[in-house]
Design a protein around this motif. Structure first.
Motif, PDB file in Angstrom:
ATOM      1  N   SER A 137       0.820  -1.209   0.000  1.00  0.00           N
ATOM      2  CA  SER A 137       0.000   0.000   0.000  1.00  0.00           C
ATOM      3  C   SER A 137       0.854   1.259   0.000  1.00  0.00           C
ATOM      4  O   SER A 137       2.081   1.215  -0.168  1.00  0.00           O
ATOM      5  N   TYR A 138       0.174   2.388   0.194  1.00  0.00           N
ATOM      6  CA  TYR A 138       0.856   3.681   0.212  1.00  0.00           C
ATOM      7  C   TYR A 138       1.716   3.820   1.461  1.00  0.00           C
ATOM      8  O   TYR A 138       1.576   3.068   2.418  1.00  0.00           O
ATOM      9  N   CYS A 139       2.604   4.782   1.429  1.00  0.00           N
ATOM     10  CA  CYS A 139       3.592   4.937   2.488  1.00  0.00           C
ATOM     11  C   CYS A 139       2.956   5.429   3.787  1.00  0.00           C
ATOM     12  O   CYS A 139       2.222   6.421   3.811  1.00  0.00           O
ATOM     13  N   GLY A 140       3.255   4.720   4.868  1.00  0.00           N
ATOM     14  CA  GLY A 140       2.845   5.153   6.197  1.00  0.00           C
ATOM     15  C   GLY A 140       4.054   5.677   6.952  1.00  0.00           C
ATOM     16  O   GLY A 140       5.181   5.696   6.431  1.00  0.00           O
ATOM     17  N   PHE A 141       3.830   6.088   8.198  1.00  0.00           N
ATOM     18  CA  PHE A 141       4.914   6.716   8.961  1.00  0.00           C
ATOM     19  C   PHE A 141       6.035   5.729   9.261  1.00  0.00           C
ATOM     20  O   PHE A 141       7.219   6.085   9.210  1.00  0.00           O
ATOM     21  N   GLU A 142       5.691   4.486   9.590  1.00  0.00           N
ATOM     22  CA  GLU A 142       6.727   3.490   9.894  1.00  0.00           C
ATOM     23  C   GLU A 142       7.615   3.247   8.676  1.00  0.00           C
ATOM     24  O   GLU A 142       8.837   3.134   8.797  1.00  0.00           O
ATOM     25  N   ALA A 143       6.988   3.153   7.506  1.00  0.00           N
ATOM     26  CA  ALA A 143       7.763   2.966   6.276  1.00  0.00           C
ATOM     27  C   ALA A 143       8.625   4.193   5.993  1.00  0.00           C
ATOM     28  O   ALA A 143       9.780   4.072   5.546  1.00  0.00           O
ATOM     29  N   PHE A 144       8.087   5.384   6.279  1.00  0.00           N
ATOM     30  CA  PHE A 144       8.856   6.613   6.076  1.00  0.00           C
ATOM     31  C   PHE A 144      10.128   6.612   6.922  1.00  0.00           C
ATOM     32  O   PHE A 144      11.208   6.993   6.450  1.00  0.00           O
ATOM     33  N   LYS A 145      10.022   6.181   8.178  1.00  0.00           N
ATOM     34  CA  LYS A 145      11.186   6.182   9.067  1.00  0.00           C
ATOM     35  C   LYS A 145      12.297   5.276   8.525  1.00  0.00           C
ATOM     36  O   LYS A 145      13.481   5.610   8.627  1.00  0.00           O
ATOM     37  N   VAL A 146      11.894   4.155   7.940  1.00  0.00           N
ATOM     38  CA  VAL A 146      12.883   3.252   7.338  1.00  0.00           C
ATOM     39  C   VAL A 146      13.551   3.938   6.155  1.00  0.00           C
ATOM     40  O   VAL A 146      14.778   3.886   5.985  1.00  0.00           O
ATOM     41  N   LEU A 147      12.753   4.611   5.329  1.00  0.00           N
ATOM     42  CA  LEU A 147      13.297   5.310   4.164  1.00  0.00           C
ATOM     43  C   LEU A 147      14.215   6.458   4.583  1.00  0.00           C
ATOM     44  O   LEU A 147      15.261   6.685   3.969  1.00  0.00           O
ATOM     45  N   ALA A 148      13.815   7.186   5.631  1.00  0.00           N
ATOM     46  CA  ALA A 148      14.639   8.301   6.114  1.00  0.00           C
ATOM     47  C   ALA A 148      15.993   7.794   6.605  1.00  0.00           C
ATOM     48  O   ALA A 148      17.029   8.432   6.379  1.00  0.00           O
ATOM     49  N   LYS A 149      15.977   6.641   7.249  1.00  0.00           N
ATOM     50  CA  LYS A 149      17.241   6.041   7.720  1.00  0.00           C
ATOM     51  C   LYS A 149      18.091   5.588   6.538  1.00  0.00           C
ATOM     52  O   LYS A 149      19.312   5.835   6.500  1.00  0.00           O
ATOM     53  N   ASN A 150      17.454   4.949   5.548  1.00  0.00           N
ATOM     54  CA  ASN A 150      18.204   4.425   4.408  1.00  0.00           C
ATOM     55  C   ASN A 150      18.733   5.527   3.496  1.00  0.00           C
ATOM     56  O   ASN A 150      19.872   5.467   3.022  1.00  0.00           O
ATOM     57  N   TYR A 151      17.912   6.547   3.246  1.00  0.00           N
ATOM     58  CA  TYR A 151      18.284   7.591   2.289  1.00  0.00           C
ATOM     59  C   TYR A 151      19.150   8.687   2.913  1.00  0.00           C
ATOM     60  O   TYR A 151      20.030   9.238   2.254  1.00  0.00           O
ATOM     61  N   LEU A 152      18.843   9.021   4.173  1.00  0.00           N
ATOM     62  CA  LEU A 152      19.488  10.190   4.784  1.00  0.00           C
ATOM     63  C   LEU A 152      20.279   9.876   6.041  1.00  0.00           C
ATOM     64  O   LEU A 152      20.944  10.762   6.581  1.00  0.00           O
ATOM     65  N   ASP A 153      20.171   8.626   6.516  1.00  0.00           N
ATOM     66  CA  ASP A 153      20.772   8.244   7.790  1.00  0.00           C
ATOM     67  C   ASP A 153      20.239   9.133   8.925  1.00  0.00           C
ATOM     68  O   ASP A 153      20.963   9.510   9.850  1.00  0.00           O
ATOM     69  N   VAL A 154      18.944   9.464   8.832  1.00  0.00           N
ATOM     70  CA  VAL A 154      18.273  10.275   9.850  1.00  0.00           C
ATOM     71  C   VAL A 154      17.263   9.391  10.569  1.00  0.00           C
ATOM     72  O   VAL A 154      16.404   8.781   9.935  1.00  0.00           O
ATOM     73  N   VAL A 155      17.369   9.316  11.875  1.00  0.00           N
ATOM     74  CA  VAL A 155      16.441   8.487  12.654  1.00  0.00           C
ATOM     75  C   VAL A 155      15.524   9.330  13.542  1.00  0.00           C
ATOM     76  O   VAL A 155      14.540   8.826  14.083  1.00  0.00           O
ATOM     77  N   GLU A 156      15.834  10.621  13.633  1.00  0.00           N
ATOM     78  CA  GLU A 156      15.014  11.489  14.477  1.00  0.00           C
ATOM     79  C   GLU A 156      15.159  12.931  14.019  1.00  0.00           C
ATOM     80  O   GLU A 156      16.251  13.378  13.655  1.00  0.00           O
ATOM     81  N   SER A 157      14.047  13.654  14.009  1.00  0.00           N
ATOM     82  CA  SER A 157      14.055  15.058  13.612  1.00  0.00           C
ATOM     83  C   SER A 157      12.772  15.720  14.106  1.00  0.00           C
ATOM     84  O   SER A 157      11.736  15.062  14.241  1.00  0.00           O
ATOM     85  N   GLU A 158      12.856  17.004  14.355  1.00  0.00           N
ATOM     86  CA  GLU A 158      11.665  17.744  14.777  1.00  0.00           C
ATOM     87  C   GLU A 158      10.626  17.823  13.659  1.00  0.00           C
ATOM     88  O   GLU A 158       9.463  18.114  13.905  1.00  0.00           O
ATOM     89  N   LEU A 159      11.048  17.530  12.432  1.00  0.00           N
ATOM     90  CA  LEU A 159      10.129  17.557  11.297  1.00  0.00           C
ATOM     91  C   LEU A 159       9.306  16.272  11.188  1.00  0.00           C
ATOM     92  O   LEU A 159       8.341  16.226  10.429  1.00  0.00           O
ATOM     93  N   PHE A 160       9.684  15.245  11.939  1.00  0.00           N
ATOM     94  CA  PHE A 160       8.988  13.969  11.854  1.00  0.00           C
ATOM     95  C   PHE A 160       7.515  14.085  12.246  1.00  0.00           C
ATOM     96  O   PHE A 160       6.654  13.421  11.682  1.00  0.00           O
ATOM     97  N   ASP A 161       7.232  14.915  13.250  1.00  0.00           N
ATOM     98  CA  ASP A 161       5.839  15.061  13.714  1.00  0.00           C
ATOM     99  C   ASP A 161       4.951  15.616  12.606  1.00  0.00           C
ATOM    100  O   ASP A 161       3.809  15.169  12.430  1.00  0.00           O
ATOM    101  N   GLU A 162       5.469  16.603  11.880  1.00  0.00           N
ATOM    102  CA  GLU A 162       4.707  17.192  10.772  1.00  0.00           C
ATOM    103  C   GLU A 162       4.495  16.161   9.661  1.00  0.00           C
ATOM    104  O   GLU A 162       3.401  16.054   9.094  1.00  0.00           O
TER     105      GLU A 162
END
Length: 305
Positions: free
Chosen positions: A183-208
């Motif tokens: 299905s379409y991207c959810g927040f959990e899938a986004f976190k995996v992508l953020a880690k893989n693409y940017l090596d970012v696991v936490e950000s103040e922008l995550f809530d938005e």
């Protein structure tokens, strides 16, 4: 994909790979079918690659339009090795398998627009399909018929964007044992992508981002999310990529709103057109009835004279 769903699939694959004796005891061919369905860009092909890497199986990509007949299809199955994944991508587009059960009357009753679309599609692919004589029956036998028992430890994977177009016999349990919706991207899938693409696991922008991804109208595939997260220039920071994703999500929200409004307008126009046709028909019938009455009166008058 949610972690729970991912672990469930991995567990199923591991169980299958270690179940040689179990399949032998119950008298079934040592094989398993997976149906991956969902919109384009949701990771169906990536899922197959992940299955390949996880199990370390060989992958055979089968293009049905190049297979001449059922005999060749069986031969291809026999030639595949054990510990293999046999893939037929876009099964609904491979051959006109789902239409083979229709009788003549059903075909005549089909909507004209649908016929034109089918004919156009057939003409477009005539060069690829004109020699293929693979039938639905042949494909079903390929999946779980007598020949499917030759060898073992095989996984057969179908992918499709339109699961409702497939013949129920093709995807029933026992043939396609596990149905996985991509299905379409959810927040959990986004976190995996953020880690893989940017090596970012936490950000103040995550809530938005989480708030936007949870909006029902927003439908963005993992492929689209990944494209927005991908740095577009040397030295582009992760925060810039995250903000680009936020803007893309907002645009998708506005686009979804426009789509809803357009659909509502089209529905209204259609209802109004239907109403006009109904009124026009009633007016025509009333006029015809009036002319019949007038003619009858004239005929009666002539008869009296």
């Amino acid at each position: 994909m949610e972690e729970k769903k991912k672990e469930e699939i991995k567990s199923d694959l591991v169980k299958f790979s270690k179940s040689k004796d179990y399949y032998k005891n119950i008298g079934k061919a040592w094989k398993r079918g997976y149906l991956l369905f969902g919109p384009p860009g949701t990771g169906k092909s990536t899922m197959i690659a992940a299955m390949e890497n996880f199990l370390e199986y060989d992958v055979y990509d089968l293009e049905l339009t190049t297979v001449m007949d059922n005999t060749q299809l069986r031969r291809l199955l026999i030639e595949t090795s054990t510990k293999s994944i046999i893939v037929i991508e876009d099964i609904d587009c491979s051959l006109n398998l789902t239409g083979q059960r229709k009788n003549k009357k059903e075909e005549e009753d089909e909507d004209g627009d649908d016929k034109e679309a089918i004919e156009e599609k057939m003409m477009k692919n005539e060069g690829d399909k004109k020699e293929s004589k693979v039938t639905l029956s042949g494909l079903l036998n390929f999946i779980d018929g007598l020949w499917s028992a030759c060898g073992g430890e095989r996984i057969i994977v179908f992918t499709t964007n339109f699961v409702d177009k497939l013949d129920p016999a093709l995807i029933r349990k026992g043939r396609m044992d596990k149905h996985i919706e991509m299905s379409y991207c959810g927040f959990e899938a986004f976190k995996v992508l953020a880690k893989n693409y940017l090596d970012v696991v936490e950000s103040e922008l995550f809530d938005e981002i989480k708030r936007l991804l949870e909006v029902e109208e927003i439908k963005m595939t993992p492929a689209d999310v990944g494209e927005n997260l991908l740095p577009k220039s040397e030295g582009e920071e992760g925060e810039t990529c995250l903000r680009r994703l936020i803007e893309a999500l907002k645009e998708e929200k506005e686009e979804a709103k426009r789509r809803v409004e357009e659909e509502a307008k089209q529905k209204k126009d259609k209802e109004e057109e239907k109403k006009r046709r109904k009124e026009k028909k009633a007016e025509k019938e009333a006029k015809e009835e009036e002319e019949k009455k007038k003619k009858k009166i004239e005929e009666n008058g002539d008869a009296e004279h």
